[in-house]
Design a protein around this motif. Structure first.
Motif, PDB file in Angstrom:
ATOM      1  N   PRO A  41      48.684 -46.368  51.148  1.00 58.61           N
ATOM      2  CA  PRO A  41      48.656 -47.802  50.845  1.00 58.61           C
ATOM      3  C   PRO A  41      49.611 -48.128  49.700  1.00 58.61           C
ATOM      4  N   ILE A  42      50.058 -49.374  49.654  1.00 57.29           N
ATOM      5  CA  ILE A  42      50.920 -49.761  48.534  1.00 57.29           C
ATOM      6  C   ILE A  42      50.094 -50.231  47.338  1.00 57.29           C
ATOM      7  N   GLY A  43      48.798 -50.406  47.569  1.00 53.22           N
ATOM      8  CA  GLY A  43      47.915 -50.796  46.476  1.00 53.22           C
ATOM      9  C   GLY A  43      46.482 -50.395  46.766  1.00 53.22           C
ATOM     10  N   ILE A  44      45.749 -50.120  45.696  1.00 56.59           N
ATOM     11  CA  ILE A  44      44.330 -49.786  45.800  1.00 56.59           C
ATOM     12  C   ILE A  44      43.594 -50.640  44.774  1.00 56.59           C
ATOM     13  N   ALA A  45      42.566 -51.340  45.238  1.00 61.74           N
ATOM     14  CA  ALA A  45      41.740 -52.138  44.334  1.00 61.74           C
ATOM     15  C   ALA A  45      40.321 -51.586  44.371  1.00 61.74           C
ATOM     16  N   GLU A  46      39.695 -51.532  43.215  1.00 54.70           N
ATOM     17  CA  GLU A  46      38.327 -51.020  43.142  1.00 54.70           C
ATOM     18  C   GLU A  46      37.400 -52.069  42.543  1.00 54.70           C
ATOM     19  N   ASN A  47      36.135 -52.028  42.977  1.00 51.03           N
ATOM     20  CA  ASN A  47      35.104 -52.940  42.493  1.00 51.03           C
ATOM     21  C   ASN A  47      35.530 -54.402  42.618  1.00 51.03           C
ATOM     22  N   THR A  59      32.653 -71.064  48.108  1.00 46.83           N
ATOM     23  CA  THR A  59      32.294 -71.044  49.527  1.00 46.83           C
ATOM     24  C   THR A  59      32.116 -69.629  50.060  1.00 46.83           C
ATOM     25  N   ALA A  60      32.716 -68.652  49.368  1.00 44.86           N
ATOM     26  CA  ALA A  60      32.601 -67.260  49.800  1.00 44.86           C
ATOM     27  C   ALA A  60      32.765 -66.337  48.600  1.00 44.86           C
ATOM     28  N   ASN A  61      32.050 -65.217  48.649  1.00 43.04           N
ATOM     29  CA  ASN A  61      32.130 -64.203  47.604  1.00 43.04           C
ATOM     30  C   ASN A  61      32.161 -62.839  48.283  1.00 43.04           C
ATOM     31  N   LEU A  62      33.303 -62.157  48.195  1.00 44.51           N
ATOM     32  CA  LEU A  62      33.495 -60.844  48.806  1.00 44.51           C
ATOM     33  C   LEU A  62      33.302 -59.767  47.751  1.00 44.51           C
ATOM     34  N   LEU A  63      32.419 -58.821  48.040  1.00 44.28           N
ATOM     35  CA  LEU A  63      32.163 -57.685  47.162  1.00 44.28           C
ATOM     36  C   LEU A  63      32.478 -56.402  47.921  1.00 44.28           C
ATOM     37  N   SER A  64      33.217 -55.508  47.281  1.00 41.02           N
ATOM     38  CA  SER A  64      33.535 -54.226  47.911  1.00 41.02           C
ATOM     39  C   SER A  64      33.893 -53.203  46.842  1.00 41.02           C
ATOM     40  N   PRO A  65      33.464 -51.951  47.034  1.00 39.63           N
ATOM     41  CA  PRO A  65      33.822 -50.917  46.064  1.00 39.63           C
ATOM     42  C   PRO A  65      35.302 -50.539  46.095  1.00 39.63           C
ATOM     43  N   LYS A  66      35.960 -50.739  47.282  1.00 39.76           N
ATOM     44  CA  LYS A  66      37.352 -50.290  47.372  1.00 39.76           C
ATOM     45  C   LYS A  66      38.102 -51.028  48.469  1.00 39.76           C
ATOM     46  N   MET A  67      39.363 -51.389  48.175  1.00 37.39           N
ATOM     47  CA  MET A  67      40.243 -51.998  49.170  1.00 37.39           C
ATOM     48  C   MET A  67      41.591 -51.274  49.131  1.00 37.39           C
ATOM     49  N   LEU A  68      42.089 -50.952  50.304  1.00 35.52           N
ATOM     50  CA  LEU A  68      43.406 -50.331  50.436  1.00 35.52           C
ATOM     51  C   LEU A  68      44.355 -51.353  51.049  1.00 35.52           C
ATOM     52  N   ASP A  69      45.512 -51.543  50.426  1.00 38.53           N
ATOM     53  CA  ASP A  69      46.488 -52.541  50.851  1.00 38.53           C
ATOM     54  C   ASP A  69      47.612 -51.867  51.644  1.00 38.53           C
ATOM     55  N   PHE A  70      47.661 -52.148  52.934  1.00 41.60           N
ATOM     56  CA  PHE A  70      48.700 -51.625  53.817  1.00 41.60           C
ATOM     57  C   PHE A  70      49.596 -52.767  54.308  1.00 41.60           C
ATOM     58  N   THR A  71      49.864 -53.742  53.471  1.00 38.42           N
ATOM     59  CA  THR A  71      50.671 -54.892  53.876  1.00 38.42           C
ATOM     60  C   THR A  71      52.163 -54.566  53.942  1.00 38.42           C
ATOM     61  N   TYR A  77      47.811 -54.889  57.106  1.00 36.97           N
ATOM     62  CA  TYR A  77      46.356 -55.024  57.061  1.00 36.97           C
ATOM     63  C   TYR A  77      45.811 -54.579  55.713  1.00 36.97           C
ATOM     64  N   ASN A  78      44.570 -54.960  55.439  1.00 33.85           N
ATOM     65  CA  ASN A  78      43.812 -54.496  54.280  1.00 33.85           C
ATOM     66  C   ASN A  78      42.568 -53.799  54.807  1.00 33.85           C
ATOM     67  N   GLU A  79      42.268 -52.643  54.225  1.00 31.76           N
ATOM     68  CA  GLU A  79      41.153 -51.825  54.697  1.00 31.76           C
ATOM     69  C   GLU A  79      40.103 -51.702  53.590  1.00 31.76           C
ATOM     70  N   PHE A  80      38.848 -51.792  53.982  1.00 30.74           N
ATOM     71  CA  PHE A  80      37.726 -51.640  53.065  1.00 30.74           C
ATOM     72  C   PHE A  80      36.920 -50.427  53.519  1.00 30.74           C
ATOM     73  N   PRO A  81      37.330 -49.212  53.105  1.00 28.91           N
ATOM     74  CA  PRO A  81      36.726 -47.987  53.634  1.00 28.91           C
ATOM     75  C   PRO A  81      35.294 -47.745  53.178  1.00 28.91           C
ATOM     76  N   LYS A  82      34.871 -48.391  52.113  1.00 31.01           N
ATOM     77  CA  LYS A  82      33.504 -48.190  51.613  1.00 31.01           C
ATOM     78  C   LYS A  82      32.629 -49.405  51.876  1.00 31.01           C
ATOM     79  N   GLY A  83      33.080 -50.268  52.777  1.00 26.98           N
ATOM     80  CA  GLY A  83      32.261 -51.385  53.205  1.00 26.98           C
ATOM     81  C   GLY A  83      32.442 -52.657  52.400  1.00 26.98           C
ATOM     82  N   ILE A  84      31.740 -53.696  52.881  1.00 27.45           N
ATOM     83  CA  ILE A  84      31.790 -55.004  52.229  1.00 27.45           C
ATOM     84  C   ILE A  84      30.415 -55.665  52.238  1.00 27.45           C
TER      85      ILE A  84
END
Length: 184
Positions: A41-47, A59-71, A77-84
């Motif tokens: 991925p070109i970026g990794i976001a946590e928490n 209107t919306a609140n997204l919570l996730s332990p990890k996001m991988l950026d494959f843009t 695409y963006n992947e959330f391997p540990k769920g949402i």
């Protein structure tokens, strides 16, 4: 002799310039990809705690332990391997909750693919459970062809497939395999 030498030199320079011109077809994109592995991925976001607002109202609140950026890919695409966990709030601030073990969002198609223990609980306590669910963000449409359990106020409906608008006004279990009536 010098005129002949100048013509030869001019021809050589012309050939080199033309060759260089045709060989430089996509070098900028190639330079951008240097040092970036195709599988990384070109970026990794946590928490992640991402809030979407409309006119100052959440209107919306997204919570996730990890996001991988494959843009950086041809099909980004963006992947959330540990769920949402996605909390959605309607106009009356009533909350619906979407939970999944894994999620992937495709940028070009605006398609959200939820996988693994997918549970949607609406503000009016309807519950949808399945192993995979797609959400078309453009059409605001939910669908799957996997086995589902859908609990309404009066019934628990099992089937193979589900189709609905995002507000569950047209919710339909496909290929119904069983209905259990629930009494309060």
């Amino acid at each position: 002799m010098t005129l002949k030498f100048k013509n030869i030199l001019l021809n050589i320079v012309t050939i080199i310039v033309v060759t260089m011109f045709f060989s430089c077809n996509d070098s900028f994109n190639q330079v951008q990809k240097i040092g970036v592995s195709e599988n990384e991925p070109i970026g990794i976001a946590e928490n992640i705690n991402l809030k979407h607002t409309d006119s100052g109202r959440v209107t919306a609140n997204l919570l996730s332990p990890k996001m991988l950026d494959f843009t950086n890919r041809d099909f980004p695409y963006n992947e959330f391997p540990k769920g949402i966990v996605l909390n959605l709030f309607d106009e009356q601030n009533k909350k619906s909750i979407v939970v999944a073990d894994y999620a992937i969002v495709y940028d070009k198609t605006d398609l959200l693919d939820l996988q693994g223990n997918v549970v949607i609980t609406t503000a009016d306590n309807r519950v949808l459970k399945t192993e995979q669910l797609y959400y078309d963000q453009k059409k605001e449409w939910l669908f799957t062809n996997k086995p589902v359990t859908f609990r309404t106020e009066t019934d628990i409906i099992n089937g193979n497939g589900f189709d609905s608008d995002s507000k569950f006004k047209t919710a339909e279990v496909l290929e119904v395999t069983g209905i259990i009536s629930v009494e309060d």
